[in-house]
Design a protein around this motif. Sequence first.
Motif, PDB file in Angstrom:
ATOM      1  N   SER A 239       0.928  -1.275  -0.079  1.00 36.07           N
ATOM      2  CA  SER A 239       0.033   0.020   0.030  1.00 36.07           C
ATOM      3  C   SER A 239       0.899   1.229  -0.142  1.00 36.07           C
ATOM      4  N   ILE A 240       0.377   2.328  -0.370  1.00 37.18           N
ATOM      5  CA  ILE A 240       1.184   3.762   0.032  1.00 37.18           C
ATOM      6  C   ILE A 240       1.882   3.697   1.189  1.00 37.18           C
ATOM      7  N   GLN A 241       1.051   3.270   2.270  1.00 40.40           N
ATOM      8  CA  GLN A 241       1.495   3.569   3.700  1.00 40.40           C
ATOM      9  C   GLN A 241       2.782   2.531   3.842  1.00 40.40           C
ATOM     10  N   ASP A 242       3.002   1.536   3.034  1.00 39.21           N
ATOM     11  CA  ASP A 242       4.264   0.797   3.114  1.00 39.21           C
ATOM     12  C   ASP A 242       5.473   1.536   2.588  1.00 39.21           C
ATOM     13  N   ILE A 243       5.294   2.548   1.837  1.00 39.61           N
ATOM     14  CA  ILE A 243       6.561   3.255   1.182  1.00 39.61           C
ATOM     15  C   ILE A 243       6.961   4.099   2.161  1.00 39.61           C
ATOM     16  N   ASP A 244       8.345   4.156   2.312  1.00 35.74           N
ATOM     17  CA  ASP A 244       8.742   4.972   3.433  1.00 35.74           C
ATOM     18  C   ASP A 244       9.191   6.370   2.739  1.00 35.74           C
ATOM     19  N   VAL A 245       9.638   6.302   1.628  1.00 32.31           N
ATOM     20  CA  VAL A 245       9.909   7.675   0.833  1.00 32.31           C
ATOM     21  C   VAL A 245       9.755   7.470  -0.720  1.00 32.31           C
ATOM     22  N   PHE A 246       9.553   8.386  -1.442  1.00 33.42           N
ATOM     23  CA  PHE A 246       9.234   8.681  -2.846  1.00 33.42           C
ATOM     24  C   PHE A 246      10.164   9.488  -3.448  1.00 33.42           C
ATOM     25  N   GLU A 247      10.745   9.112  -4.343  1.00 30.65           N
ATOM     26  CA  GLU A 247      11.346  10.182  -5.663  1.00 30.65           C
ATOM     27  C   GLU A 247      10.536   9.998  -6.900  1.00 30.65           C
ATOM     28  N   ILE A 248      10.017  11.060  -7.203  1.00 30.36           N
ATOM     29  CA  ILE A 248       9.122  11.548  -8.438  1.00 30.36           C
ATOM     30  C   ILE A 248       9.712  12.608  -9.175  1.00 30.36           C
ATOM     31  N   ASN A 249       9.636  12.503 -10.328  1.00 31.92           N
ATOM     32  CA  ASN A 249      10.125  13.432 -11.182  1.00 31.92           C
ATOM     33  C   ASN A 249       9.354  14.695 -11.159  1.00 31.92           C
TER      34      ASN A 249
ATOM     35  N   ILE B 281      10.033  -0.204  -7.316  1.00 32.66           N
ATOM     36  CA  ILE B 281      10.085  -0.211  -5.839  1.00 32.66           C
ATOM     37  C   ILE B 281      11.210  -0.958  -5.583  1.00 32.66           C
ATOM     38  N   ILE B 282      11.872  -0.419  -4.503  1.00 38.90           N
ATOM     39  CA  ILE B 282      13.027  -1.046  -4.237  1.00 38.90           C
ATOM     40  C   ILE B 282      13.264  -1.276  -2.472  1.00 38.90           C
ATOM     41  N   ASP B 283      14.014  -2.172  -2.169  1.00 41.83           N
ATOM     42  CA  ASP B 283      13.854  -2.731  -0.805  1.00 41.83           C
ATOM     43  C   ASP B 283      15.403  -2.607  -0.070  1.00 41.83           C
ATOM     44  N   CYS B 284      15.629  -1.909   0.722  1.00 40.84           N
ATOM     45  CA  CYS B 284      17.195  -1.559   1.315  1.00 40.84           C
ATOM     46  C   CYS B 284      17.558  -2.672   2.352  1.00 40.84           C
ATOM     47  N   ASN B 285      16.413  -3.227   2.756  1.00 42.43           N
ATOM     48  CA  ASN B 285      16.695  -4.093   3.821  1.00 42.43           C
ATOM     49  C   ASN B 285      17.111  -5.690   2.987  1.00 42.43           C
ATOM     50  N   VAL B 286      18.420  -5.804   2.903  1.00 41.08           N
ATOM     51  CA  VAL B 286      18.827  -6.775   1.969  1.00 41.08           C
ATOM     52  C   VAL B 286      19.695  -7.829   2.968  1.00 41.08           C
ATOM     53  N   SER B 287      19.041  -8.976   3.036  1.00 46.75           N
ATOM     54  CA  SER B 287      20.057 -10.019   3.988  1.00 46.75           C
ATOM     55  C   SER B 287      20.151 -11.417   2.753  1.00 46.75           C
TER      56      SER B 287
ATOM     57  N   ILE C 209      16.451   6.679  -8.843  1.00 45.86           N
ATOM     58  CA  ILE C 209      16.694   5.529  -8.011  1.00 45.86           C
ATOM     59  C   ILE C 209      18.070   5.783  -7.303  1.00 45.86           C
ATOM     60  N   LEU C 210      19.000   6.598  -7.685  1.00 48.22           N
ATOM     61  CA  LEU C 210      20.313   7.067  -6.901  1.00 48.22           C
ATOM     62  C   LEU C 210      20.067   7.961  -5.760  1.00 48.22           C
ATOM     63  N   SER C 211      19.025   8.716  -5.883  1.00 47.30           N
ATOM     64  CA  SER C 211      18.630   9.703  -5.070  1.00 47.30           C
ATOM     65  C   SER C 211      17.606   8.948  -3.973  1.00 47.30           C
ATOM     66  N   LEU C 212      17.080   8.004  -4.443  1.00 49.61           N
ATOM     67  CA  LEU C 212      16.226   7.196  -3.461  1.00 49.61           C
ATOM     68  C   LEU C 212      17.058   6.386  -2.642  1.00 49.61           C
ATOM     69  N   LEU C 213      18.207   5.789  -3.270  1.00 48.86           N
ATOM     70  CA  LEU C 213      19.002   4.840  -2.431  1.00 48.86           C
ATOM     71  C   LEU C 213      19.791   5.415  -1.524  1.00 48.86           C
ATOM     72  N   ASN C 214      20.136   6.677  -1.815  1.00 50.30           N
ATOM     73  CA  ASN C 214      21.301   7.379  -0.791  1.00 50.30           C
ATOM     74  C   ASN C 214      20.218   7.955   0.204  1.00 50.30           C
ATOM     75  N   GLN C 215      19.237   8.431   0.112  1.00 46.93           N
ATOM     76  CA  GLN C 215      18.206   8.953   1.225  1.00 46.93           C
ATOM     77  C   GLN C 215      17.823   7.718   2.004  1.00 46.93           C
ATOM     78  N   MET C 216      17.492   6.607   1.413  1.00 43.40           N
ATOM     79  CA  MET C 216      17.000   5.425   2.352  1.00 43.40           C
ATOM     80  C   MET C 216      18.269   5.050   3.420  1.00 43.40           C
ATOM     81  N   GLU C 217      19.409   4.976   2.779  1.00 44.08           N
ATOM     82  CA  GLU C 217      20.506   4.608   3.526  1.00 44.08           C
ATOM     83  C   GLU C 217      20.825   5.566   4.589  1.00 44.08           C
ATOM     84  N   HIS C 218      20.797   6.851   4.192  1.00 47.35           N
ATOM     85  CA  HIS C 218      20.894   7.919   5.192  1.00 47.35           C
ATOM     86  C   HIS C 218      20.114   7.923   6.430  1.00 47.35           C
TER      87      HIS C 218
ATOM     88  N   ASP D 279      18.014   5.158   7.198  1.00 49.79           N
ATOM     89  CA  ASP D 279      17.886   3.703   7.569  1.00 49.79           C
ATOM     90  C   ASP D 279      16.237   3.374   7.286  1.00 49.79           C
ATOM     91  N   LEU D 280      16.014   3.641   6.072  1.00 46.32           N
ATOM     92  CA  LEU D 280      14.425   3.236   5.508  1.00 46.32           C
ATOM     93  C   LEU D 280      14.713   1.790   4.901  1.00 46.32           C
TER      94      LEU D 280
END
Length: 392
Positions: A303-313, A385-391, A355-364, A366-367
Amino acid sequence: MKLGKKGFALHEVFIIEGVRSPIGKVKGAFSQVHPNDLASYVMQSLFEKTQIPAEDAELVVFGCMNMIGEQSLNIGRNAWLSGGLPIHVPAVSMDYQGGSGLQAINTAAGLIQTGQYHLIVAGGVENLSRVPFGSGPSHYGNPISDSWVSQHQSVHPGYSAELVAEKYGYTRRDLDHFAYQSHLKAARARKEGRFAKEIVPYQLSDGRYIEHDECIRENVQFEKMTTLSTPFKEDGVVTAANCSALGDGSAALLLASKAYIEKHNIQPRAKIVSQGVAGVDPTLMLMGTVPSTTKALHARGLSIQDIDVFEINESFASALLGWMEELDVEEKKVNPNGGSIALGDPVGATGVRLILSLLNQMEHRDLEIGAATINCGGGMGVTTIIDCNVSL
């Protein structure tokens, strides 16, 4: 590994790393740089940063909107060869209009999902200083045929932005305020060094290094923005201040299969978990992000609520505000470091920059889950949609 709709196995897709050039103003820093050289530098830098042999790459998928002149004849392949990279690696270039870079990523991810590919370069490039916006139709004829016009209303994207603003009741002040905030956020992010991780400085032929995006206005004045003319509609609300600044740039990601990263003991930065594409009325062409975002969410039961952050042009402020309203997205989750209104829009590369802006914001911050989305000329949208919680 998951099963696709037809029952075959879908392999996981990981983002190992990504880099981009600074974004130059039109007729600015990169006006003397051939787009092949700009793109090849980014790809070379990607392999240097990761220390992964370029020989391991199996394919290059590159987005570019204006594939004529210096950007014709398969610019992905030409850029790869311009960098002295291994000749056995093929390339494909694709035009998905403003979403070309993001769709290049999605296409590459889909190939890895099949299990037939394990390492692909996905990126994009646009040098609007050398291949201007709209130069194809101006030189080679109108791509819109009479049969097209008989079924649809052909309008300029700027006029479409006016129609979107009218549909949702947005005022000139609404749009200018959003644009003003984009510049403030981007200027703050640059000052704090938040773009440093994604940008590789480019050395010009005169020895100068370009390290930062040229379009950001640190001393932007809101009152001055409100005085600009409305070129697309008399007494309209869309101006040069509340739409993206066209720019020059290139960006690329290295995508890999789970088998590749496990074999080489690589820790990826994220996993691509879902994609969505959609078509809409070409007159309201800027709203394709609504159904493409919905498709990407539904494909993974999110759902929209599951997304922690968006990058939209930020092609046009009215389109972004309309997307937020339609999907009930909180403004605080959108483009926290500013967007294309401030950073610039090197069209074919912008989706990769998202995607690069998204990655860096999420890592910064901890999203975990983030989404990038972009509207496209002709009435389309594309979302990833990407997931930064990679195990592993």
